[in-house]
Design an enzyme around this catalytic site. Structure first.
Site, PDB file in Angstrom:
ATOM      1  N   LYS A  21       0.831  -1.209   0.000  1.00  0.00           N
ATOM      2  CA  LYS A  21       0.000   0.000   0.000  1.00  0.00           C
ATOM      3  C   LYS A  21       0.868   1.264   0.000  1.00  0.00           C
ATOM      4  CE  LYS A  21      -3.542   2.210   2.857  1.00  0.00           C
ATOM      5  NZ  LYS A  21      -4.557   1.966   3.878  1.00  0.00           N
ATOM      6  N   GLU A  60      -9.803   7.370   5.768  1.00  0.00           N
ATOM      7  CA  GLU A  60      -9.839   6.430   6.901  1.00  0.00           C
ATOM      8  C   GLU A  60     -10.278   7.087   8.213  1.00  0.00           C
ATOM      9  OE1 GLU A  60      -5.947   4.684   6.736  1.00  0.00           O
ATOM     10  OE2 GLU A  60      -6.432   3.596   4.910  1.00  0.00           O
ATOM     11  N   ASP A  99      -4.473   7.081  14.873  1.00  0.00           N
ATOM     12  CA  ASP A  99      -4.367   5.747  14.288  1.00  0.00           C
ATOM     13  C   ASP A  99      -2.948   5.235  14.508  1.00  0.00           C
ATOM     14  OD1 ASP A  99      -4.259   3.505  12.711  1.00  0.00           O
ATOM     15  OD2 ASP A  99      -5.253   4.409  10.974  1.00  0.00           O
TER      16      ASP A  99
END
Ligand code: AMP
Length: 569
Positions: free
Chosen positions: A68, A146, A169
């Protein structure tokens, strides 16, 4: 049915909105987390998920992970002798696998998806994610940031007042901080910051070093060959400390046992040095958004490592409040994606949730600073567009040549946050010629430098000498190459022609891969035992007798569990 997908760096998940709630869909192994890992088996067929993850240690040359990070780049991943994939294609294989899981679960074909992406993804990375979906036969109804997905999972999009949320996160190796604002139904990214070398791994490392320090032999060389085993022990210890007050790490080397029992409070003390590293990006995001900590309405935690009480305590201390933690941090983003999918399907209010992008880095030029008369310090960064400015944006600054006898000026263009340009990233350069009318008095000539930055990651530099109206222009494209429709179609055909391991054999593949990983990790007697076990298991698989295979699966799983629990070294 539109599915919601969290296409993660380490794990991916798929969820749907059904009967008024978000439901996570299990993969063929019955798990909701599918590792974002792809591997090529010895017969050339493709493995995705857990069985591929197991092969990271035993067959690293044939296996790809963390792709990613390379979305939208031209990096090629070579898997074994015969396969080569881009990050988009590898992501497409993961998406295909999630799509197949959703279809098996729903009993109907799935064609549409909402997919989440990091807030800091630029347009190329977003486009690459859409391309990957197209290669997997999915049409992207929406890309969702996200942190916004995480906030939605907590229902924060339903608040009607002007609210501000902080989403933290913490994954294995990265810490992302996003400040969101909900303002009359519009969810805006107000600021993002982060540290991509800070994560759950740092806590594991603290335990490894703590263990070594407790032993008689603290010599790094002595421990070098055992670091991988020690890492496994530290990871297990870290997880135990998430639900117990103390945990023990132990390792036996050449018949000598080494152990260390650590209490939660001691672990907290050892983690103190990380406090400042967490504080920096949080402070940066809050300051960039021109807010104060007490103005935040909610703090949401996402990512596996936010489970650690020691992390939660650090955050509670830092933010002066308890973060929202009642959802499983691994599943939060997928739940948000499913909620969004539900809203898109119903064509409902959330169309109003518009996301505003911000420039993730400051962009500016190289300048000289006069520190005393006629004495200059060179290489000083002068930002023109500051980080976290809402884009599209256009900003202009005026500069003057340094020396009167200058006949030209070279503008070097940089991105970054460091004071000295040498510590930032150079994006390009543009030279301009000064007009003859100003020979000998160049310092008096104002030069306007305009930076325009758009949502496509395109930086346009316009330089204008106002007195003469001479102008210069440079367009800097943010790195990546765009794929044409034909190229996407070609990749789609390429992936369609790959031999993918059948879903019904996923469990066997995963067991075999796990046994091979243990073989690669262990030595001596255990290896002999594993080799025998693998040989026997392969012969059972060859028999193709479902009943025998089921029995063998349960037996071999028991042996492997025992092997992983016991530390026989
Ligand atoms: P992610 O990338 O979100 O999957 O996060 C992975 C990180 O979370 C790794 O550093 C893991 O060690 C950590 N992690 C996952 N589960 C736990 C747990 N139960 N306790 C402590 N850390 C965990």
């Amino acid at each position: 049915m539109i599915i919601g997908i969290d296409l993660g760096t380490t794990n991916s998940l798929v969820a749907i909105w059904q009967d008024g709630k978000a439901t996570l869909i299990p993969n063929s192994l019955g798990q909701t987390l599918t590792p974002s890992v792809v591997s090529v088996d010895k017969d050339g067929s493709i493995l995705v998920g857990q069985s591929a993850k197991e092969r990271l240690i035993s067959h690293p040359e044939q296996t790809a992970s963390v792709f990613k990070r390379f979305m939208g780049s031209q990096k090629n991943f070579r898997l074994g002798a015969s396969h080569q994939f881009s990050a988009e294609e590898l992501s497409a294989l993961v998406l295909k696998s999630l799509k197949a899981d959703a279809e098996a679960y729903l009993g109907e074909p799935v064609t549409d998806a909402v997919i989440t992406v990091p807030a800091y993804f630029n347009d190329h990375q977003r486009q690459a994610t859409k391309n990957a979906a197209q290669m997997a036969g999915l049409s992207v109804r929406r890309l969702l940031n996200e942190p916004t997905a995480a906030a939605m999972a907590y229902g924060l999009h339903e608040k009607n007042d002007d609210c501000k949320f902080l989403v933290l996160d913490l994954g294995g190796g990265t810490f992302d901080v996003t400040l969101l604002e909900l303002f009359s139904g519009i969810m805006e990214v107000r600021a993002s910051a982060g540290d991509n070398s800070l994560g759950g791994e740092d806590f594991t490392e603290i335990l490894i070093q703590g263990f070594i320090k407790q032993q008689q032999d603290t010599n790094a060389e002595f421990w070098q060959p055992y670091l991988s085993l020690l890492h496994g022990e530290a990871e297990a210890c870290k997880r135990t400390l998430t639900h117990q007050k103390q945990a023990t790490m132990s390792l036996t080397i050449e018949n000598t046992p080494y152990t260390w029992t650590i209490k939660e409070s001691e672990f907290e003390k050892l983690c103190e040095p990380l406090f400042q590293r967490f504080r920096d990006p949080i402070e940066r995001a809050i300051r960039d958004a021109k807010l104060r900590i007490k103005e935040l309405d909610d703090v949401v935690l996402v990512g596996g490592a936010t489970r650690m009480p020691v992390f939660r305590q650090l955050m509670t201390r830092l933010l002066g409040r308890f973060p929202a933690v009642n959802l499983n941090p691994d599943e939060t983003i997928a739940i948000g994606a499913a909620i969004q999918a539900g809203l898109v399907a119903e064509d409902a209010a959330l169309d109003e949730v518009i996301l505003t992008d911000v420039a993730p880095y400051s962009m500016g030029v190289d300048t000289s600073l006069e520190i005393r008369e006629n004495q200059y310090q060179h290489g000083i960064f002068a930002p023109i567009i500051e980080r976290n400015t809402v884009i599209p944006t256009s900003k202009v600054h005026t500069f003057y040549p340094v020396h009167n006898n200058q006949t030209e000026v070279q503008f070097n263009i940089y991105q970054g946050e460091a004071r000295l340009t040498r510590d930032n990233i150079k994006l390009g350069e543009l030279s301009i010629t000064l007009p003859a009318s100003h020979r000998g008095k160049a310092c008096e000539l104002p030069i306007e430098v305009r930076f325009s930055y758009d949502v496509n990651g395109l930086l346009e530099v316009d330089i204008n000498i106002t007195e003469t109206n001479d102008s210069y222009n440079l367009v800097i494209q943010n790195g990546a190459k765009q794929l044409s429709n034909q190229e996407i179609e070609n990749s789609r055909d390429k992936l369609a022609n790959l031999k993918i391991h059948p879903r019904d054999q996923a469990q066997n593949r995963s067991i075999l891969a796990r046994a091979e990983r243990l073989y690669a990790q262990r030595l001596g007697y255990e290896r002999t035992q594993l080799a025998r076990l693998i040989g026997w298991y392969e012969s059972v698989l060859d028999s193709q007798d479902p009943q025998q295979i089921r029995k063998a699966n349960s037996e071999i799983n028991k042996s492997l569990d025992q092997l992983e629990q016991d530390n026989w070294f």
